[in-house]
Structures are given as structure tokens and as C-alpha cells.
Design a protein around this motif. Structure first.
Motif, PDB file in Angstrom:
ATOM      1  N   ASP A   1       0.815  -1.212   0.000  1.00 20.90           N
ATOM      2  CA  ASP A   1       0.000   0.000   0.000  1.00 20.90           C
ATOM      3  C   ASP A   1       0.850   1.265   0.000  1.00 20.90           C
ATOM      4  N   ASN A   2       2.081   1.149  -0.464  1.00 20.06           N
ATOM      5  CA  ASN A   2       2.962   2.322  -0.526  1.00 20.06           C
ATOM      6  C   ASN A   2       2.404   3.355  -1.498  1.00 20.06           C
ATOM      7  N   ILE A   3       2.419   4.611  -1.090  1.00 17.20           N
ATOM      8  CA  ILE A   3       1.891   5.681  -1.938  1.00 17.20           C
ATOM      9  C   ILE A   3       2.992   6.556  -2.522  1.00 17.20           C
ATOM     10  N   ALA A   4       4.217   6.371  -2.047  1.00 19.59           N
ATOM     11  CA  ALA A   4       5.325   7.198  -2.544  1.00 19.59           C
ATOM     12  C   ALA A   4       6.454   6.299  -3.026  1.00 19.59           C
ATOM     13  N   ILE A   5       6.438   5.983  -4.300  1.00 19.85           N
ATOM     14  CA  ILE A   5       7.501   5.173  -4.895  1.00 19.85           C
ATOM     15  C   ILE A   5       8.439   6.130  -5.628  1.00 19.85           C
ATOM     16  N   PRO A   6       9.664   6.291  -5.138  1.00 17.26           N
ATOM     17  CA  PRO A   6      10.560   7.271  -5.760  1.00 17.26           C
ATOM     18  C   PRO A   6      11.008   6.861  -7.156  1.00 17.26           C
ATOM     19  N   ALA A   7      11.151   7.860  -8.001  1.00 13.70           N
ATOM     20  CA  ALA A   7      11.684   7.655  -9.349  1.00 13.70           C
ATOM     21  C   ALA A   7      12.876   8.588  -9.507  1.00 13.70           C
ATOM     22  N   VAL A   8      13.930   8.085 -10.120  1.00 11.13           N
ATOM     23  CA  VAL A   8      15.144   8.879 -10.295  1.00 11.13           C
ATOM     24  C   VAL A   8      15.643   8.748 -11.728  1.00 11.13           C
ATOM     25  N   VAL A   9      15.950   9.877 -12.327  1.00 12.58           N
ATOM     26  CA  VAL A   9      16.594   9.881 -13.640  1.00 12.58           C
ATOM     27  C   VAL A   9      18.056  10.234 -13.386  1.00 12.58           C
ATOM     28  N   PHE A  10      18.949   9.291 -13.656  1.00  9.51           N
ATOM     29  CA  PHE A  10      20.356   9.479 -13.318  1.00  9.51           C
ATOM     30  C   PHE A  10      21.116  10.222 -14.417  1.00  9.51           C
ATOM     31  N   THR A  11      20.627  11.421 -14.689  1.00  8.85           N
ATOM     32  CA  THR A  11      21.301  12.319 -15.615  1.00  8.85           C
ATOM     33  C   THR A  11      22.198  13.237 -14.790  1.00  8.85           C
ATOM     34  N   ASP A  12      22.752  14.243 -15.406  1.00  6.76           N
ATOM     35  CA  ASP A  12      23.531  15.236 -14.672  1.00  6.76           C
ATOM     36  C   ASP A  12      23.042  16.620 -15.087  1.00  6.76           C
ATOM     37  N   PRO A  13      22.285  17.307 -14.227  1.00  8.15           N
ATOM     38  CA  PRO A  13      21.941  16.921 -12.852  1.00  8.15           C
ATOM     39  C   PRO A  13      20.865  15.841 -12.804  1.00  8.15           C
ATOM     40  N   GLU A  14      20.775  15.179 -11.658  1.00 11.00           N
ATOM     41  CA  GLU A  14      19.765  14.151 -11.475  1.00 11.00           C
ATOM     42  C   GLU A  14      18.386  14.779 -11.275  1.00 11.00           C
ATOM     43  N   VAL A  15      17.370  13.993 -11.600  1.00 11.83           N
ATOM     44  CA  VAL A  15      15.985  14.408 -11.387  1.00 11.83           C
ATOM     45  C   VAL A  15      15.309  13.309 -10.574  1.00 11.83           C
ATOM     46  N   ALA A  16      14.642  13.677  -9.481  1.00 12.24           N
ATOM     47  CA  ALA A  16      13.989  12.679  -8.635  1.00 12.24           C
ATOM     48  C   ALA A  16      12.642  13.208  -8.160  1.00 12.24           C
ATOM     49  N   TRP A  17      11.688  12.305  -8.008  1.00 16.10           N
ATOM     50  CA  TRP A  17      10.375  12.727  -7.539  1.00 16.10           C
ATOM     51  C   TRP A  17       9.653  11.563  -6.874  1.00 16.10           C
ATOM     52  N   CYS A  18       8.632  11.895  -6.095  1.00 14.92           N
ATOM     53  CA  CYS A  18       7.789  10.882  -5.467  1.00 14.92           C
ATOM     54  C   CYS A  18       6.445  11.511  -5.133  1.00 14.92           C
ATOM     55  N   GLY A  19       5.435  10.672  -4.975  1.00 18.52           N
ATOM     56  CA  GLY A  19       4.118  11.173  -4.620  1.00 18.52           C
ATOM     57  C   GLY A  19       3.434  11.925  -5.748  1.00 18.52           C
ATOM     58  N   LEU A  20       2.452  12.727  -5.392  1.00 19.76           N
ATOM     59  CA  LEU A  20       1.658  13.479  -6.361  1.00 19.76           C
ATOM     60  C   LEU A  20       2.479  14.608  -6.980  1.00 19.76           C
ATOM     61  N   GLN A  21       2.404  14.728  -8.305  1.00 21.42           N
ATOM     62  CA  GLN A  21       3.101  15.800  -9.004  1.00 21.42           C
ATOM     63  C   GLN A  21       2.093  16.801  -9.572  1.00 21.42           C
ATOM     64  N   GLU A  22       2.586  17.973  -9.940  1.00 21.84           N
ATOM     65  CA  GLU A  22       1.701  19.057 -10.372  1.00 21.84           C
ATOM     66  C   GLU A  22       0.786  18.656 -11.527  1.00 21.84           C
TER      67      GLU A  22
END
Length: 239
Positions: free
Chosen positions: A111-132
């Protein structure tokens, strides 16, 4: 970065990979050292004889499971990419633990609601939960607060102050609904955001939790402080 741009052709030349691009304001012919083609993935659910079981495979090839990762065949469980998106290793690891507990008869539910996602670019981009964009699609009103890394002492000493930390909050309760970070080591920093979303923390919780100075993690605290117009290193009056 080119948005709304189509790659019409790729051709290997002595100078590199020549790409023909189509888009507004884009130079049509450009040469690159390398080209990464990423068109998505699909689950590999064929060839296991699932058609001889009660296991339900949807039209996209994903196996349907319940909260315990159990399929329609009570003795068959499915985890990872084949059990649905997001197709991420850390999500699969959590699912595996849930499946084992369920197999042992324990009351386990994914029942996890925040599964992190990461784009390993430079700079990195990471997000979790509800987005705009998700909130907009849902017709849900949210409050967005940001802290620019140009105001971060640690980012400045690293020579990497091009980053940004953003919180998506419920406008009434100020509960942290989502987090997004762009910058060096964003993949490491997003863990605090995951905890905030999973534990239903509010902006005040982050703002009043002391973070070491000078660190990049401070940007999470100061982003939360921005919700109250109190960020130490960035003046943003409360709206």
C-alpha cells in the motif's frame, strides 16, 4: 532540450550520428556522438503457460494481482515489472517482501503511496508522490513551494547551484503530497521526501526539523519554510 520535436532519421557519418529533426525553432540537421533510443518496455508474460491457469493477464501484458501480490490462482504470486507499473527495482524489492509475508499467512499489503523515481542524468531528477501535472489532471488544487539551490550554501561550494527542491502540498492541511528535486545527488535526497509523503507529514514538520548546515538536505527544510515565508536563505513572502 527540445520539446515537441520529432526525430525523422538517423545516419552514421564520419563526424558522428547525423539526426534529422522536425520541430519549431530546431536546427533540422545536427550531429551527435551517441544516440540513446528509449521507446519504453513491456512485460514478458508469455511462454510460461499462464493461459493454462486462472492467472489474469491484462491487454498490456501485466499480470493482475491483489494487495498481497497474489494472482487469481491462489498459489501463484507475481512481483516486479510483470505486476504493473512503475517498473522499478526498488518497487519490486518491496513487493517481494510483501509476497513472502503473504505466503507465510501474515497480513501483508502493498500500500505504498510514494515510490521514488530517479533519472540518473547530470543533474539528477527525482520525484515521489503526487506531481503538479497529476493534480491538474485530477482537478485537485495544490500549493507548490520551491527553494532554488542558488540560495544553498552547500550547492554553491560544490559549484552546482543549478538545482531546485519543490514540495507539493495540500492547501488546507499543508500535508506533503509530493516532492520533486533537480540537482546533484537528487536521488539520495528524495528519500526524505518519500518518508514525508508516506507518513503524512505536513510542511511544518519539515520546516521545524533541524537539518545540518551547510548541506543539500537543507533545501528540503527551506522549501518547507517557504510555505510560511520563513526560508532563511530565500525571501518568499507567504501568499
Amino acid at each position: 532540450m527540445y520539446l515537441n520535436t520529432k526525430v525523422e532519421s538517423l545516419k552514421a557519418t564520419d563526424a558522428g550520428i547525423e539526426a534529422t529533426l522536425a520541430g519549431e525553432g530546431v536546427e533540422p540537421k545536427q550531429v551527435f556522438d551517441r544516440v540513446l533510443i528509449s521507446i519504453g518496455r513491456r512485460p514478458n508474460s508469455k511462454g510460461f503457460g499462464l493461459e493454462n491457469t486462472k492467472v489474469v493477464v491484462n491487454d498490456k501484458g501485466f499480470i493482475e494481482v491483489d494487495g498481497g501480490r497474489r494472482t487469481s490462482e491462489s498459489h501463484i504470486y507475481a512481483i516486479g515489472d510483470i505486476a504493473g507499473e512503475p517498473m522499478l527495482a526498488h518497487k519490486a524489492t518491496r513487493e517481494a517482501k510483501i509476497a513472502v509475508e503473504a505466503l507465510l499467512g501474515k497480513p501483508a499489503v502493498f500500500d505504498n503511496i510514494a515510490i521514488p523515481a530517479v533519472v540518473f542524468t547530470d543533474p539528477e531528477v527525482a520525484w515521489c508522490g503526487l506531481q503538479e501535472h497529476e493534480a491538474k489532471a485530477q482537478g485537485r488544487e495544490v500549493k507548490v513551494v520551491k527553494f532554488p539551490w542558488a540560495a544553498s550554501g552547500r550547492a554553491t561550494t560544490l559549484g552546482r547551484n543549478e538545482g531546485l527542491t519543490k514540495l507539493i502540498l495540500d492547501p488546507e492541511t499543508e500535508r506533503v503530497l509530493g516532492v520533486a528535486i533537480v540537482g546533484v545527488n537528487a536521488g539520495e535526497l528524495i528519500a526524505e521526501g518519500v518518508i514525508a509523503v508516506e507518513t503524512a507529514a505536513v510542511a511544518r514538520d519539515l520546516a521545524e526539523s533541524i537539518h545540518a548546515h551547510p548541506t543539500l538536505s537543507e533545501t528540503m527544510m527551506e522549501s518547507a519554510e517557504s510555505a510560511f515565508g520563513q526560508a532563511t536563505h530565500s525571501y518568499r513572502p507567504k501568499r
